[in-house]
Design a protein around this motif. Sequence first.
Motif, PDB file in Angstrom:
ATOM      1  N   CYS A 108       0.855  -1.199   0.000  1.00 50.11           N
ATOM      2  CA  CYS A 108       0.000   0.000   0.000  1.00 50.11           C
ATOM      3  C   CYS A 108       0.884   1.240   0.000  1.00 50.11           C
ATOM      4  O   CYS A 108       2.104   1.133   0.139  1.00 50.11           O
ATOM      5  CB  CYS A 108      -0.876   0.025   1.256  1.00 50.11           C
ATOM      6  SG  CYS A 108       0.052   0.437   2.744  1.00 50.11           S
ATOM      7  N   ASP A 109       0.264   2.384  -0.129  1.00 49.24           N
ATOM      8  CA  ASP A 109       0.943   3.650   0.106  1.00 49.24           C
ATOM      9  C   ASP A 109       0.853   3.893   1.616  1.00 49.24           C
ATOM     10  O   ASP A 109      -0.235   4.096   2.144  1.00 49.24           O
ATOM     11  CB  ASP A 109       0.212   4.747  -0.679  1.00 49.24           C
ATOM     12  CG  ASP A 109       0.792   6.129  -0.411  1.00 49.24           C
ATOM     13  OD1 ASP A 109       1.588   6.284   0.527  1.00 49.24           O
ATOM     14  OD2 ASP A 109       0.413   7.058  -1.164  1.00 49.24           O
ATOM     15  N   PHE A 110       1.994   3.848   2.288  1.00 45.88           N
ATOM     16  CA  PHE A 110       1.920   3.940   3.753  1.00 45.88           C
ATOM     17  C   PHE A 110       1.431   5.314   4.231  1.00 45.88           C
ATOM     18  O   PHE A 110       0.977   5.445   5.360  1.00 45.88           O
ATOM     19  CB  PHE A 110       3.219   3.506   4.444  1.00 45.88           C
ATOM     20  CG  PHE A 110       4.501   4.172   3.976  1.00 45.88           C
ATOM     21  CD1 PHE A 110       4.611   5.528   3.817  1.00 45.88           C
ATOM     22  CD2 PHE A 110       5.629   3.379   3.730  1.00 45.88           C
ATOM     23  CE1 PHE A 110       5.795   6.119   3.406  1.00 45.88           C
ATOM     24  CE2 PHE A 110       6.828   3.961   3.305  1.00 45.88           C
ATOM     25  CZ  PHE A 110       6.903   5.342   3.142  1.00 45.88           C
ATOM     26  N   GLU A 111       1.510   6.315   3.372  1.00 46.45           N
ATOM     27  CA  GLU A 111       0.977   7.622   3.788  1.00 46.45           C
ATOM     28  C   GLU A 111      -0.548   7.633   3.752  1.00 46.45           C
ATOM     29  O   GLU A 111      -1.184   8.497   4.337  1.00 46.45           O
ATOM     30  CB  GLU A 111       1.534   8.729   2.906  1.00 46.45           C
ATOM     31  CG  GLU A 111       2.977   9.065   3.251  1.00 46.45           C
ATOM     32  CD  GLU A 111       3.355  10.428   2.720  1.00 46.45           C
ATOM     33  OE1 GLU A 111       3.143  11.423   3.423  1.00 46.45           O
ATOM     34  OE2 GLU A 111       3.855  10.470   1.580  1.00 46.45           O
ATOM     35  N   GLN A 112      -1.121   6.663   3.017  1.00 45.45           N
ATOM     36  CA  GLN A 112      -2.591   6.595   2.936  1.00 45.45           C
ATOM     37  C   GLN A 112      -3.161   5.548   3.886  1.00 45.45           C
ATOM     38  O   GLN A 112      -4.203   5.745   4.476  1.00 45.45           O
ATOM     39  CB  GLN A 112      -3.009   6.180   1.518  1.00 45.45           C
ATOM     40  CG  GLN A 112      -2.485   7.059   0.445  1.00 45.45           C
ATOM     41  CD  GLN A 112      -3.622   7.719  -0.309  1.00 45.45           C
ATOM     42  OE1 GLN A 112      -4.774   7.379  -0.096  1.00 45.45           O
ATOM     43  NE2 GLN A 112      -3.297   8.649  -1.163  1.00 45.45           N
ATOM     44  N   HIS A 113      -2.486   4.389   3.942  1.00 43.06           N
ATOM     45  CA  HIS A 113      -3.122   3.232   4.584  1.00 43.06           C
ATOM     46  C   HIS A 113      -2.328   2.664   5.751  1.00 43.06           C
ATOM     47  O   HIS A 113      -2.427   1.477   6.039  1.00 43.06           O
ATOM     48  CB  HIS A 113      -3.348   2.125   3.545  1.00 43.06           C
ATOM     49  CG  HIS A 113      -4.237   2.541   2.413  1.00 43.06           C
ATOM     50  ND1 HIS A 113      -5.499   3.049   2.608  1.00 43.06           N
ATOM     51  CD2 HIS A 113      -4.045   2.552   1.080  1.00 43.06           C
ATOM     52  CE1 HIS A 113      -6.054   3.341   1.438  1.00 43.06           C
ATOM     53  NE2 HIS A 113      -5.176   3.059   0.493  1.00 43.06           N
ATOM     54  N   LEU A 114      -1.522   3.490   6.382  1.00 39.49           N
ATOM     55  CA  LEU A 114      -0.673   3.008   7.475  1.00 39.49           C
ATOM     56  C   LEU A 114      -1.465   2.197   8.500  1.00 39.49           C
ATOM     57  O   LEU A 114      -1.019   1.155   8.980  1.00 39.49           O
ATOM     58  CB  LEU A 114      -0.018   4.212   8.169  1.00 39.49           C
ATOM     59  CG  LEU A 114       0.914   3.895   9.329  1.00 39.49           C
ATOM     60  CD1 LEU A 114       2.135   3.136   8.846  1.00 39.49           C
ATOM     61  CD2 LEU A 114       1.339   5.171  10.052  1.00 39.49           C
ATOM     62  N   GLU A 115      -2.656   2.682   8.820  1.00 40.54           N
ATOM     63  CA  GLU A 115      -3.453   2.050   9.889  1.00 40.54           C
ATOM     64  C   GLU A 115      -3.949   0.666   9.497  1.00 40.54           C
ATOM     65  O   GLU A 115      -4.435  -0.077  10.339  1.00 40.54           O
ATOM     66  CB  GLU A 115      -4.634   2.952  10.277  1.00 40.54           C
ATOM     67  CG  GLU A 115      -4.229   4.223  11.033  1.00 40.54           C
ATOM     68  CD  GLU A 115      -3.520   5.274  10.165  1.00 40.54           C
ATOM     69  OE1 GLU A 115      -3.623   5.186   8.911  1.00 40.54           O
ATOM     70  OE2 GLU A 115      -2.859   6.152  10.722  1.00 40.54           O
ATOM     71  N   ARG A 116      -3.833   0.302   8.207  1.00 40.16           N
ATOM     72  CA  ARG A 116      -4.265  -1.051   7.805  1.00 40.16           C
ATOM     73  C   ARG A 116      -3.180  -2.094   8.055  1.00 40.16           C
ATOM     74  O   ARG A 116      -3.393  -3.281   7.799  1.00 40.16           O
ATOM     75  CB  ARG A 116      -4.603  -1.077   6.322  1.00 40.16           C
ATOM     76  CG  ARG A 116      -5.838  -0.276   5.999  1.00 40.16           C
ATOM     77  CD  ARG A 116      -6.268  -0.591   4.572  1.00 40.16           C
ATOM     78  NE  ARG A 116      -7.309   0.326   4.144  1.00 40.16           N
ATOM     79  CZ  ARG A 116      -7.820   0.341   2.927  1.00 40.16           C
ATOM     80  NH1 ARG A 116      -7.381  -0.504   2.018  1.00 40.16           N
ATOM     81  NH2 ARG A 116      -8.761   1.185   2.605  1.00 40.16           N
ATOM     82  N   ALA A 117      -2.016  -1.669   8.490  1.00 41.87           N
ATOM     83  CA  ALA A 117      -0.923  -2.634   8.719  1.00 41.87           C
ATOM     84  C   ALA A 117      -1.381  -3.658   9.747  1.00 41.87           C
ATOM     85  O   ALA A 117      -1.862  -3.282  10.820  1.00 41.87           O
ATOM     86  CB  ALA A 117       0.324  -1.912   9.196  1.00 41.87           C
ATOM     87  N   PRO A 118      -1.254  -4.945   9.411  1.00 45.93           N
ATOM     88  CA  PRO A 118      -1.720  -5.952  10.347  1.00 45.93           C
ATOM     89  C   PRO A 118      -0.904  -5.952  11.628  1.00 45.93           C
ATOM     90  O   PRO A 118       0.234  -5.483  11.638  1.00 45.93           O
ATOM     91  CB  PRO A 118      -1.527  -7.269   9.594  1.00 45.93           C
ATOM     92  CG  PRO A 118      -0.828  -6.970   8.346  1.00 45.93           C
ATOM     93  CD  PRO A 118      -0.701  -5.500   8.179  1.00 45.93           C
ATOM     94  N   GLY A 119      -1.494  -6.468  12.671  1.00 49.26           N
ATOM     95  CA  GLY A 119      -0.783  -6.551  13.947  1.00 49.26           C
ATOM     96  C   GLY A 119      -0.028  -7.858  14.042  1.00 49.26           C
ATOM     97  O   GLY A 119       0.172  -8.562  13.055  1.00 49.26           O
ATOM     98  N   GLY A 120       0.379  -8.175  15.216  1.00 42.70           N
ATOM     99  CA  GLY A 120       1.074  -9.426  15.513  1.00 42.70           C
ATOM    100  C   GLY A 120       1.076  -9.543  17.021  1.00 42.70           C
ATOM    101  O   GLY A 120       0.642  -8.622  17.700  1.00 42.70           O
TER     102      GLY A 120
END
Length: 322
Positions: free
Chosen positions: A139-151
């Motif tokens: 993704c474009d991390f400036e747009q979708h950073l919050e979609r990064a999955p957790g762990g």
Amino acid sequence: MIAIDVHLDADAAATMARDVRAGLCAYPKELLPKYFYDERGSQLFEQITELPEYYPTRAEWQILDQRSAEILVAAGCPETLVELGSGSAAKTRHLLSAMRDCDSLDTYVPVDISEEITQRTAAELVDEYPGLNVRGLVCDFEQHLERAPGGPGARMIAFLGGTIGNLYPRGRHAFLERIAALLGPGDHLLLGTDLIKDRARLEAAYNDSDGVTAEFNKNVLAVLNSQLGADFDLDAFAHVARYDEEAERMDIRLRSLADQEVRLDDLDLDVHFAEDEEMRTEISTKFTRERVESAYAGAGLELRGWFTDPAGDYALSLAALV
Ligand code: SAH
Ligand code: AVI
């Protein structure tokens, strides 16, 4: 286990069209550096990292090679490593190995705009680290950073390579705030920043004698040709990279070698370039420890560790919520 989500959809294509139109219709013209990184652009960046003049990758490599164990302990031996702009994750192996050595390694989350390199890197890493879970996000991390999955467990968010220097101050501030919002107590940010040094070394790093950086820079025009139906003649532009001492950043541009018209079919747009007109394609900001600390303070973060290579060319810093 590998699971990679791809968030480069019709939205991403529309965003690109909008960004490029705005950039080409602005004065002075400007393109965003995230558009360098198609498959060829990622390969060219990998070649840049091996150039004798391009010291940042080697300096960061040296720090991670020598001090990853210390960094991991300072970060409380996290189980999950999230990496923004992960690329080939070449240097990241030092962190993953240190996590394995402190028996905490569980999940790696690469976040990158380039799908090919992210898929390839994920496949290599599960081979190299048996039992590793890779949960990536394209993704474009400036747009979708919050979609990064957790762990599971504590997390470390790594943003290596000095890529934060490619953001303008306002974008950098907003991005650090958003990273801070993702951190919980016990989580850490590990940030790579290139440091201010003499102009000659900085300019040499972005004007290599093999012309690889020039090819990387012009590749953005090839991306517009293939993705937006443009007809840029790459030979009609020259690579320009100068250090702007006042703004403390490299200023990277393409200079039109002729008075010319370029057509972008998909945007139904004709753009005129005057001879010698320059279009910015990237900035690469250089830092001091004070500048990094003040950027952290503005985002509700505090510096918890500062690691430089022996020559003092480059810094990795560890930060956590205040
Ligand atoms: N971290 C690697 C690669 C740095 S190159 C290293 O230190 O060598 C910059 C990386 O960030 C590339 O892999 C590029 O694809 C990615 N990137 C650049 N802009 C991005 C954006 N807006 N969103 C997601 N990834 C981006
Ligand atoms: C990815 N980024 C940190 C590189 C830099 O040094 O700003 C991109 C680059 N541009 C030209 N050379 C390398």
